[in-house]
Design a protein around this motif. Structure first.
Motif, PDB file in Angstrom:
ATOM      1  N   ILE A 122       0.826  -1.212   0.000  1.00 37.74           N
ATOM      2  CA  ILE A 122       0.000   0.000   0.000  1.00 37.74           C
ATOM      3  C   ILE A 122       0.859   1.261   0.000  1.00 37.74           C
ATOM      4  CG2 ILE A 122      -0.183   0.054   2.525  1.00 37.74           C
ATOM      5  CD1 ILE A 122      -3.043   1.099   2.210  1.00 37.74           C
ATOM      6  N   LYS A 123       2.078   1.161   0.523  1.00 41.83           N
ATOM      7  CA  LYS A 123       2.966   2.325   0.601  1.00 41.83           C
ATOM      8  C   LYS A 123       3.394   2.808  -0.781  1.00 41.83           C
ATOM      9  CE  LYS A 123       2.949   2.213   5.116  1.00 41.83           C
ATOM     10  NZ  LYS A 123       2.253   3.209   5.915  1.00 41.83           N
ATOM     11  N   ALA A 124       3.187   1.961  -1.810  1.00 37.73           N
ATOM     12  CA  ALA A 124       3.465   2.407  -3.176  1.00 37.73           C
ATOM     13  C   ALA A 124       2.512   3.518  -3.593  1.00 37.73           C
ATOM     14  CB  ALA A 124       3.351   1.225  -4.150  1.00 37.73           C
ATOM     15  N   ARG A 125       1.461   3.731  -2.832  1.00 33.05           N
ATOM     16  CA  ARG A 125       0.520   4.815  -3.125  1.00 33.05           C
ATOM     17  C   ARG A 125       1.049   6.132  -2.546  1.00 33.05           C
ATOM     18  NH1 ARG A 125      -4.090   2.655  -5.089  1.00 33.05           N
ATOM     19  NH2 ARG A 125      -4.601   0.504  -4.617  1.00 33.05           N
ATOM     20  N   GLY A 126       0.904   6.317  -1.252  1.00 33.94           N
ATOM     21  CA  GLY A 126       1.285   7.583  -0.628  1.00 33.94           C
ATOM     22  C   GLY A 126       2.763   7.865  -0.686  1.00 33.94           C
ATOM     23  N   GLY A 127       3.587   6.848  -0.424  1.00 36.82           N
ATOM     24  CA  GLY A 127       5.031   7.058  -0.395  1.00 36.82           C
ATOM     25  C   GLY A 127       5.571   7.527  -1.728  1.00 36.82           C
ATOM     26  N   ILE A 128       5.222   6.807  -2.783  1.00 38.99           N
ATOM     27  CA  ILE A 128       5.694   7.186  -4.113  1.00 38.99           C
ATOM     28  C   ILE A 128       5.111   8.527  -4.526  1.00 38.99           C
ATOM     29  CG2 ILE A 128       5.469   6.555  -6.558  1.00 38.99           C
ATOM     30  CD1 ILE A 128       6.067   3.666  -5.700  1.00 38.99           C
ATOM     31  N   TYR A 129       3.845   8.762  -4.215  1.00 43.24           N
ATOM     32  CA  TYR A 129       3.227  10.046  -4.565  1.00 43.24           C
ATOM     33  C   TYR A 129       3.978  11.218  -3.940  1.00 43.24           C
ATOM     34  CZ  TYR A 129       0.155  14.051  -4.630  1.00 43.24           C
ATOM     35  OH  TYR A 129      -0.321  15.321  -4.802  1.00 43.24           O
ATOM     36  N   GLU A 130       4.321  11.115  -2.657  1.00 40.07           N
ATOM     37  CA  GLU A 130       4.995  12.244  -2.005  1.00 40.07           C
ATOM     38  C   GLU A 130       6.361  12.514  -2.614  1.00 40.07           C
ATOM     39  OE1 GLU A 130       5.999  14.344   2.233  1.00 40.07           O
ATOM     40  OE2 GLU A 130       4.594  12.672   2.151  1.00 40.07           O
ATOM     41  N   VAL A 131       7.095  11.450  -2.948  1.00 40.58           N
ATOM     42  CA  VAL A 131       8.407  11.631  -3.586  1.00 40.58           C
ATOM     43  C   VAL A 131       8.251  12.302  -4.953  1.00 40.58           C
ATOM     44  CG1 VAL A 131      10.405  10.440  -4.564  1.00 40.58           C
ATOM     45  CG2 VAL A 131       9.487   9.717  -2.354  1.00 40.58           C
ATOM     46  N   LEU A 132       7.254  11.859  -5.712  1.00 39.96           N
ATOM     47  CA  LEU A 132       7.020  12.446  -7.032  1.00 39.96           C
ATOM     48  C   LEU A 132       6.642  13.929  -6.925  1.00 39.96           C
ATOM     49  CD1 LEU A 132       5.050   9.574  -8.834  1.00 39.96           C
ATOM     50  CD2 LEU A 132       7.484  10.148  -9.055  1.00 39.96           C
ATOM     51  N   SER A 246       2.089  13.962   7.371  1.00 39.00           N
ATOM     52  CA  SER A 246       2.108  14.407   5.978  1.00 39.00           C
ATOM     53  C   SER A 246       0.741  14.372   5.310  1.00 39.00           C
ATOM     54  CB  SER A 246       3.082  13.539   5.177  1.00 39.00           C
ATOM     55  OG  SER A 246       2.958  13.816   3.804  1.00 39.00           O
ATOM     56  N   THR A 247       0.300  15.534   4.817  1.00 41.14           N
ATOM     57  CA  THR A 247      -0.943  15.558   4.032  1.00 41.14           C
ATOM     58  C   THR A 247      -0.702  14.990   2.636  1.00 41.14           C
ATOM     59  OG1 THR A 247      -0.485  17.839   3.371  1.00 41.14           O
ATOM     60  CG2 THR A 247      -1.947  17.523   5.243  1.00 41.14           C
ATOM     61  N   ASP A 248       0.522  15.107   2.116  1.00 41.17           N
ATOM     62  CA  ASP A 248       0.811  14.562   0.786  1.00 41.17           C
ATOM     63  C   ASP A 248       0.710  13.039   0.784  1.00 41.17           C
ATOM     64  OD1 ASP A 248       1.177  17.012  -0.438  1.00 41.17           O
ATOM     65  OD2 ASP A 248       3.312  17.096   0.037  1.00 41.17           O
ATOM     66  N   LEU A 249       1.285  12.403   1.774  1.00 37.59           N
ATOM     67  CA  LEU A 249       1.131  10.949   1.896  1.00 37.59           C
ATOM     68  C   LEU A 249      -0.351  10.585   1.948  1.00 37.59           C
ATOM     69  CD1 LEU A 249       3.689   9.666   4.603  1.00 37.59           C
ATOM     70  CD2 LEU A 249       3.663   9.068   2.186  1.00 37.59           C
ATOM     71  N   PHE A 250      -1.062  11.265   2.797  1.00 37.92           N
ATOM     72  CA  PHE A 250      -2.486  11.023   3.038  1.00 37.92           C
ATOM     73  C   PHE A 250      -3.287  11.116   1.734  1.00 37.92           C
ATOM     74  CE2 PHE A 250      -6.685  12.368   4.754  1.00 37.92           C
ATOM     75  CZ  PHE A 250      -6.850  11.436   5.772  1.00 37.92           C
ATOM     76  N   LEU A 251      -3.017  12.155   0.954  1.00 30.68           N
ATOM     77  CA  LEU A 251      -3.762  12.362  -0.297  1.00 30.68           C
ATOM     78  C   LEU A 251      -3.379  11.338  -1.351  1.00 30.68           C
ATOM     79  CD1 LEU A 251      -3.612  16.265  -0.412  1.00 30.68           C
ATOM     80  CD2 LEU A 251      -5.637  14.856   0.058  1.00 30.68           C
TER      81      LEU A 251
END
Length: 459
Positions: A122-132, A246-251
């Motif tokens: 599931i971390k491929a969602r928020g984690g990758i999004y925040e890095v991007l 982190s709101t970015d992770l959350f979103l």
């Protein structure tokens, strides 16, 4: 239990005020229905985030799709969108009914985030999004990128040279570290992943093979995040991914709900007033399950009922919600050791941001013993040929806990759901598993089979 003082009250006083705490501190399995949950429209009045923010995140992920597809060829079949399938698991449903002697009305479904590309959880969602998002911000700031560009251009020496001037740090029990580490290293960032004692060795080895610096601790996640935060504060060019706030992770996690809606429609599964949806989300610090649950409430409103699932020895979100203390309390304050085989859920202190945001939206929480995670792990392999890591099985027990527990039965009655349960859909969010080495998965499977044979010698 020793009568300690926690935020001005003795543990005995806390137990008298909230009787469920007695069972929580005894590490018994509990099901807790949230008395603060409100109708969607009322609860959202107290929350600053909304659909516009999630849609913005969704658009950003689409902009990055050409780049993702280019550097991670395994995403070509999905056009660079990192998404997982949703699968019916009828054979597992029958096995669970027999195992726990409970008829499960409706249908059971697995949201297979264990199959997410790049980092297998599931971390491929928020984690990758925040890095991007961080990479996009830097590239735009340095006049290398505009929103209407073809983002595949990011796979170039010019962008890698830019990103190599910057660092990213994160604290993790395992899976968040994988997603942040793999994505950041691919872009060209220097990456530091601070890993707590419960992190699996294979996850640390995999990160190091990608060029990530892994910093190990003998303590739990709380120590790792303090040190990661401290490191980032000392370096102005270091970006800290804060799983607690982190709101970015959350979103990034919340985007999943809109994609799930499309998948359910394709499967002809209705979600409405007469077809309730129940979703069970394994929970550590809270970012992943909180973000997904928030998105689900935006999409399905009062027709979805979300529950967080935690190990009996690390129920930090449950304690935070029950007491209303959120991050001001940790499981060790109540004499719980925080030690669990569910490494992704081995967190002693929950996110205040997630706890406060979801305080009136989350339907409740429940806890699961480690041995049941292994029992369910081996049973899922035998019945559906699906392999998950132990923590990902926490969601699979949700429907049983809801239907068998006194608090769960009351929740069904209080929400006028009793006559609708035959039309219900129960989604267990499978948070990770595809990247577990084969030998490690075999050892998990054997452990689960051994526990089953001890508990059910005649089967």
């Amino acid at each position: 239990m020793e009568n300690k003082i926690v935020q001005g009250k003795s543990t005995g006083e806390w137990e008298r005020q909230f009787p469920v705490i007695s069972d929580i501190v005894s590490t018994k399995e509990v099901f807790w229905a949230n008395p603060k949950v409100r109708k969607f429209s009322s609860a959202m009045k107290n929350i600053s985030l909304g659909e516009k923010d999630v849609k913005d995140a969704e658009k950003r992920l689409k902009r990055f799709a050409p780049y993702i597809m280019k550097v991670f060829p395994e995403t070509q079949k999905t056009g660079g969108i990192i998404e997982s399938p949703t699968a019916k698991i009828p054979f597992m449903q029958r096995k669970i009914e027999a195992m726990f002697d409970e008829k499960l009305p409706g249908q059971m479904i697995l949201k297979c985030d264990n199959e997410l590309a790049i980092s297998g959880s599931i971390k491929a969602r928020g984690g990758i999004y925040e890095v991007l998002k961080h990479a996009e911000d830097l590239a735009v700031k340095n006049n290398l990128l505009k929103e209407n560009d073809d983002y595949s251009v990011i796979d170039s020496s010019e962008f890698r040279k830019l990103f190599s001037k910057y660092s990213i740090a994160v604290a993790s029990t395992g899976n968040l570290g994988l997603s942040i580490g793999i994505m950041s290293a691919k872009l060209g960032f220097k990456v530091y992943v601070h890993m707590s004692a419960d992190a699996r060795q294979w996850k640390k080895d995999l990160l190091r093979s990608k060029g990530v610096t892994v910093v190990e601790y003998k303590e739990d996640y709380s120590r790792a995040i303090v040190e990661a935060r401290r490191q980032s504060l000392q370096d102005p060019d270091m970006y800290f991914v804060d799983d607690e706030n982190s709101t970015d992770l959350f979103l990034g996690y919340a985007v999943a709900a809109y994609r799930l809606k499309n998948q359910l429609e394709e499967m002809n599964i209705a979600v409405d007033e007469n077809h309730p949806l129940f979703v069970y989300l394994p929970c550590g610090v809270g970012g992943g399950p909180g973000g997904v649950a928030f998105g689900l409430k935006l999409v399905f409103k009062d027709n979805v009922h979300c529950f967080f699932a935690e190990p009996t020895h690390s129920p930090c979100m449950l304690l935070g919600l029950v007491t209303g203390l959120h991050d001001k309390v940790c499981v060790q304050d109540f004499g719980i050791d925080g030690i669990t085989e569910a490494d992704g859920l081995a967190v002693g202190r929950a996110s205040k941001f997630v706890g406060k945001t979801m305080e009136e939206l989350i339907s409740g929480c429940y806890t699961v013993k480690d041995e049941k995670l292994y029992m369910l792990l081996s049973t899922l392999i035998d019945s559906e040929n699906i392999s998950l890591e132990p923590s990902a099985l926490a969601g699979v027990l949700g429907s049983v806990q809801l239907l068998k527990s006194k608090a769960g039965k009351k929740y069904i009655k209080d929400n006028n759901l009793k006559d609708k349960m035959e039309n219900s859909c129960h989604i267990a969010w499978a948070t990770g598993g595809s990247m577990v080495p084969e030998e490690v998965m075999k050892s998990y499977y054997r452990k689960g089979r051994d526990i089953l044979h001890r508990r059910f010698p005649d089967r």
